[in-house]
Write a protein that holds these residues in place. Structure first.
Motif, PDB file in Angstrom:
ATOM      1  N   LEU A  75      -6.867  -7.654   0.421  1.00 20.19           N
ATOM      2  CA  LEU A  75      -5.445  -7.849   0.160  1.00 20.19           C
ATOM      3  C   LEU A  75      -4.526  -7.361   1.273  1.00 20.19           C
ATOM      4  N   TYR A  76      -4.836  -6.230   1.869  1.00 21.89           N
ATOM      5  CA  TYR A  76      -3.833  -5.562   2.694  1.00 21.89           C
ATOM      6  C   TYR A  76      -3.638  -6.091   4.112  1.00 21.89           C
ATOM      7  N   PRO A  77      -4.687  -6.418   4.870  1.00 18.13           N
ATOM      8  CA  PRO A  77      -4.444  -6.807   6.272  1.00 18.13           C
ATOM      9  C   PRO A  77      -3.451  -7.961   6.445  1.00 18.13           C
ATOM     10  N   ILE A  78      -3.659  -9.088   5.743  1.00 12.93           N
ATOM     11  CA  ILE A  78      -2.731 -10.207   5.897  1.00 12.93           C
ATOM     12  C   ILE A  78      -1.381  -9.870   5.265  1.00 12.93           C
ATOM     13  N   TYR A  79      -1.382  -9.043   4.248  1.00 11.06           N
ATOM     14  CA  TYR A  79      -0.134  -8.585   3.630  1.00 11.06           C
ATOM     15  C   TYR A  79       0.693  -7.808   4.645  1.00 11.06           C
ATOM     16  N   TRP A  80       0.049  -6.916   5.398  1.00 14.24           N
ATOM     17  CA  TRP A  80       0.763  -6.168   6.437  1.00 14.24           C
ATOM     18  C   TRP A  80       1.259  -7.099   7.546  1.00 14.24           C
ATOM     19  N   VAL A  81       0.458  -8.110   7.874  1.00 16.15           N
ATOM     20  CA  VAL A  81       0.896  -9.083   8.886  1.00 16.15           C
ATOM     21  C   VAL A  81       2.164  -9.792   8.412  1.00 16.15           C
ATOM     22  N   SER A  82       2.204 -10.193   7.143  1.00 18.59           N
ATOM     23  CA  SER A  82       3.398 -10.891   6.631  1.00 18.59           C
ATOM     24  C   SER A  82       4.633  -9.997   6.690  1.00 18.59           C
ATOM     25  N   ILE A  83       4.453  -8.702   6.420  1.00 21.66           N
ATOM     26  CA  ILE A  83       5.579  -7.763   6.515  1.00 21.66           C
ATOM     27  C   ILE A  83       6.044  -7.643   7.960  1.00 21.66           C
ATOM     28  N   ALA A  84       5.088  -7.520   8.882  1.00 22.56           N
ATOM     29  CA  ALA A  84       5.451  -7.392  10.301  1.00 22.56           C
ATOM     30  C   ALA A  84       6.211  -8.622  10.782  1.00 22.56           C
TER      31      ALA A  84
END
Length: 349
Positions: A75-84
């Motif tokens: 869940l988290y890696p692409i989620y962090w990319v979307s935030i960035a």
């Protein structure tokens, strides 16, 4: 499980249709606000699919730690990319973060727990992730207590509780906290998943009664939330009919997909959309500024197709270079830790 990937594809396309269409098509905007909430139907399908998959995942994991490790890397890696990307686009003046959002809001959003502490979601679609996390926590508790063997009992107990709360909301009248219904959908997905596997304790009669109860709960919860709101003179959107049709249709489509999963083959392209659906879900809102710009120059439908194509291409790339490597890395790392534990334990004894 190609049919589940195809269902994910349907779900994410419904969400994209809602977000791309409501701002540019008067016909779709009127349909969404008066008859059928496409986005809510798509998210409801996602919840049902999670209910089908997560119990299998947690039961198949060697430990709760391994399960959570896999979930974090999923869940988290692409989620962090979307935030960035959202923050960078906001700094460039081409994407609007929530009014007043600052560095603290960004940091809290990085945890994916902002919905539990009253912090605004940096991207609107993040709202559903709160309920996913809540379901993971519930399943963790069920496994810890040994209750994961009783999906029908848990579903019946949850259904009874929210029926009572919904009835109390209608009689009071107070607005029903309809997030409880999202968990209901995931529990129903669990129940139907046990039935569909043929290996669990859920027979066809129980599955049918579960769906019937879900339809009743959907209707009452929609009225308790949106019908009561209208009766109390509270204006706003969404309203009763588009929400109840979305919830009910998601359950019917999911049940039908389970029934016919062994008789029909889903289109390959739709299944692939489902495979990359998490990236599409997180990133498509970032294409809205481009859609608004293109819609001012060409027909909005053409603009929407172009933006969907770009979103799918970018999502394919993020799946290949962010999601899949993170998932594979998590599997390898957790497999090493499991092997290490297995090797050390006999010597420790």
């Amino acid at each position: 499980m190609q049919f589940l990937d195809a269902l994910r594809g349907v779900a994410v396309l419904l969400v994209v249709l809602s977000h791309f269409g409501e701002g540019h098509s008067e016909f779709l905007r009127d349909l969404i606000s008066s008859t059928f909430q496409f986005g809510q139907a798509g998210v409801s399908l996602f919840f049902l699919i999670s209910g089908h998959i997560i119990p299998r995942s947690i039961n198949g994991a060697s430990s709760l730690g391994v399960f959570w490790g896999h979930r974090i890397m999923r869940l988290y890696p692409i989620y962090w990319v979307s935030i960035a990307v959202a923050v960078l686009m906001s700094a460039a003046g081409v994407f609007d973060l929530p009014k007043g959002a600052g560095s603290v809001d960004v940091l809290v959003n990085l945890t994916m727990l902002q919905g539990f502490v009253g912090v605004s979601n940096l991207i609107g679609v993040f709202w559903s992730l709160k309920f996913e996390m809540a379901f993971y926590a519930l399943m963790t508790i069920f496994v810890f207590l040994g209750w994961n063997r009783w999906p029908s009992r848990i579903y019946a107990a949850w259904t009874t509780c929210i029926l009572v709360i919904a009835l109390a909301s209608v009689l009071t009248p107070r607005l029903f906290p309809y997030g409880l219904f999202h968990v209901e959908l995931m529990l129903l997905g669990w129940l139907l998943g046990e039935w569909h596997s043929g290996k669990g304790s859920v027979d066809s009669k129980t599955a049918f009664l579960g769906v019937l109860a879900g339809l009743v709960v959907a209707t009452l919860c929609a009225y308790a939330t949106f019908g009561v709101r209208i009766a109390a003179g509270v204006k706003g959107w969404p309203t009763f009919l588009p929400m109840v049709t979305a919830w009910i249709s998601a359950m019917v489509v999911f049940m039908a997909a389970l029934i016919f999963s062994n008789r029909m083959r889903a289109p390959g392209w739709l299944a692939r959309i489902g495979v990359i659906s998490y990236s599409i879900y997180l990133l498509h809102c970032l294409a809205l500024p481009l859609l608004a710009w293109l819609a001012g120059k060409v027909d909005w439908m053409l603009a929407a197709v172009v933006c969907l194509f770009i979103t799918v291409v970018v999502s394919e790339m993020t799946y290949r270079f962010v999601e899949k490597p993170a998932i594979d890395f998590g599997r390898k790392l957790l497999a090493r830790r499991t092997e290490s534990t297995v090797q050390v334990t006999p010597h420790a004894r």
